[in-house]
Write a protein that holds these residues in place. Structure first.
Motif, short mmCIF file in Angstrom:
data_model
loop_
_atom_site.label_atom_id
_atom_site.label_comp_id
_atom_site.label_asym_id
_atom_site.label_seq_id
_atom_site.Cartn_x
_atom_site.Cartn_y
_atom_site.Cartn_z
N VAL A 80 0.90 -1.16 0.00
CA VAL A 80 0.00 0.00 0.00
C VAL A 80 0.93 1.21 0.00
N PRO A 81 1.49 1.56 -1.16
CA PRO A 81 2.65 2.46 -1.22
C PRO A 81 2.41 3.88 -0.74
N GLN A 82 1.19 4.36 -0.80
CA GLN A 82 0.93 5.71 -0.31
C GLN A 82 0.75 5.74 1.21
N LYS A 83 0.73 4.56 1.82
CA LYS A 83 0.57 4.48 3.28
C LYS A 83 1.83 3.94 3.96
N TYR A 84 2.41 2.87 3.39
CA TYR A 84 3.59 2.22 3.99
C TYR A 84 4.68 2.02 2.94
N PRO A 85 5.96 2.18 3.31
CA PRO A 85 7.05 1.95 2.35
C PRO A 85 7.47 0.49 2.25
N VAL A 86 6.92 -0.37 3.09
CA VAL A 86 7.23 -1.80 3.08
C VAL A 86 5.93 -2.58 2.88
N PRO A 87 6.00 -3.86 2.47
CA PRO A 87 4.78 -4.60 2.17
C PRO A 87 3.92 -4.86 3.39
N VAL A 88 2.61 -4.98 3.16
CA VAL A 88 1.71 -5.40 4.24
C VAL A 88 1.64 -6.91 4.32
N LYS A 89 2.05 -7.57 3.21
CA LYS A 89 2.05 -9.04 3.19
C LYS A 89 3.05 -9.51 2.15
N LEU A 90 3.72 -10.64 2.45
CA LEU A 90 4.64 -11.26 1.51
C LEU A 90 4.44 -12.77 1.58
N ALA A 91 4.36 -13.41 0.41
CA ALA A 91 4.21 -14.87 0.36
C ALA A 91 5.31 -15.45 -0.51
N GLN A 92 6.03 -16.45 0.02
CA GLN A 92 7.14 -17.09 -0.68
C GLN A 92 6.97 -18.59 -0.55
N SER A 93 6.52 -19.25 -1.60
CA SER A 93 6.30 -20.69 -1.52
C SER A 93 7.59 -21.46 -1.77
N ASP A 94 8.52 -20.88 -2.52
CA ASP A 94 9.80 -21.55 -2.77
C ASP A 94 10.65 -21.51 -1.51
N GLY A 95 11.06 -22.67 -1.01
CA GLY A 95 11.96 -22.72 0.14
C GLY A 95 11.28 -22.61 1.49
N GLY A 96 10.01 -23.06 1.62
CA GLY A 96 9.45 -23.10 2.95
C GLY A 96 8.02 -22.67 3.13
N ASP A 97 7.32 -22.24 2.07
CA ASP A 97 5.92 -21.85 2.17
C ASP A 97 5.72 -20.83 3.30
N LEU A 98 6.45 -19.72 3.21
CA LEU A 98 6.41 -18.70 4.26
C LEU A 98 5.51 -17.54 3.88
N THR A 99 4.84 -16.97 4.88
CA THR A 99 4.04 -15.77 4.71
C THR A 99 4.38 -14.79 5.82
N LEU A 100 4.58 -13.53 5.47
CA LEU A 100 4.81 -12.48 6.45
C LEU A 100 3.65 -11.50 6.38
N GLN A 101 3.09 -11.17 7.55
CA GLN A 101 1.92 -10.28 7.62
C GLN A 101 2.19 -9.13 8.58
N LEU A 102 1.88 -7.93 8.13
CA LEU A 102 2.13 -6.75 8.95
C LEU A 102 1.26 -6.75 10.20
N ILE A 103 1.91 -6.55 11.35
CA ILE A 103 1.21 -6.43 12.63
C ILE A 103 1.00 -4.97 12.99
N SER A 104 2.07 -4.17 12.85
CA SER A 104 1.97 -2.75 13.21
C SER A 104 3.02 -1.95 12.49
N PHE A 105 2.74 -0.69 12.31
CA PHE A 105 3.69 0.24 11.68
C PHE A 105 3.65 1.55 12.45
N GLN A 106 4.83 2.01 12.86
CA GLN A 106 4.91 3.25 13.61
C GLN A 106 5.99 4.14 13.02
N GLY A 107 5.60 5.33 12.60
CA GLY A 107 6.56 6.30 12.11
C GLY A 107 7.25 6.98 13.28
N GLY A 108 8.41 7.54 13.01
CA GLY A 108 9.14 8.22 14.07
C GLY A 108 10.27 9.02 13.51
N LYS A 109 10.83 9.90 14.31
CA LYS A 109 11.91 10.77 13.87
C LYS A 109 13.26 10.07 14.04
#
Length: 235
Positions: A206-235
């Motif tokens: 969601v590029p206008q909201k976060y600079p990193v993915p909200v979800k990533l799925a990689q089936s090659d090498g382990g069937d892994l999924t990463l899901q965003l829990i929280s995002f906090q901006g800061g100085k």
């Protein structure tokens, strides 16, 4: 034993496996901390924390992964990747990269890039070098670069990535838009897929909201999924 090493290697790569971009930045970076749930086959096995911080006029991007389930957790498996980079011609450019993986045994990698784009890689057995190129990033920095590229309206994405022995020109494209539900919420996200190899990989941004993915799925090498829990901006 090998079945446990494969997902851990993917965890060690964090969000960086196969991700890349052109990343022409329209604005200065902003510091943040993002936390992810890591799943394998639908079961939670770890947590990843991404941070971006300014340092001495440049930037430091860190990916820290801690195992929370299975044999990897019992062994206290973890990994940390750190990229130091500058903004050159409106885009990120790696200056140094460090990786440390603790699992069964400790593996490290130290990478530096000099003013002439010469890359030096040392994994503890003596350094090796190869010629890099301007605008090159390391594998850890690429997910952040792709987010910036998408924010700037890129649909087809290409980036030189410094890997172990050479520069790899990786290619990605926006393949569609999907509704994505993750612990951080529900999003209408852009689905990015890699086009220069046949590894099963998708990342949702969601590029206008976060600079990193909200979800990533990689089936090659382990069937892994990463899901965003929280995002906090800061100085």
């Amino acid at each position: 034993m090998a079945t446990h090493k494969t997902p851990l290697r993917v965890l060690a790569a964090g969000l960086v496996l196969a991700l890349s971009s052109t990343a022409a930045l329209a604005a200065s970076p902003s510091a943040f901390t993002a936390k992810y749930q890591v799943l394998q086959g639908g079961q939670a096995i770890g947590q990843a924390t991404l941070t971006l911080k300014p340092e001495g006029g440049n930037w430091v991007y860190t990916n820290d992964v801690q195992s929370t389930g299975g044999l990897a957790a019992a062994l206290g498996a973890s990994s940390t990747e750190t990229s130091k980079f500058r903004i050159a011609n409106g885009a990120p450019e790696t200056q140094a990269y460090d990786s440390r993986v603790n699992a069964f045994k400790t593996k490290t990698r130290h990478v530096t890039v000099d003013a002439n784009h010469q890359v030096t890689v040392d994994e503890g057995k003596g350094p090796s070098t190869y010629a890099g190129v301007a605008g090159m990033v390391d594998r850890n920095l690429t997910p952040l670069a792709i987010g910036w590229a998408l924010r700037d309206g890129k649909q087809s994405i290409s980036l030189p990535v410094a890997v172990k022995r050479n520069v790899e020109n990786q290619q990605f494209k926006v393949a569609g838009k999907d509704n994505v539900q993750v612990p951080a919420g529900s999003f209408q996200a852009e689905r990015v897929e890699r086009t220069d190899n046949n590894k099963a990989f998708s990342a949702w941004y969601v590029p206008q909201k976060y600079p990193v993915p909200v979800k990533l799925a990689q089936s090659d090498g382990g069937d892994l999924t990463l899901q965003l829990i929280s995002f906090q901006g800061g100085k």
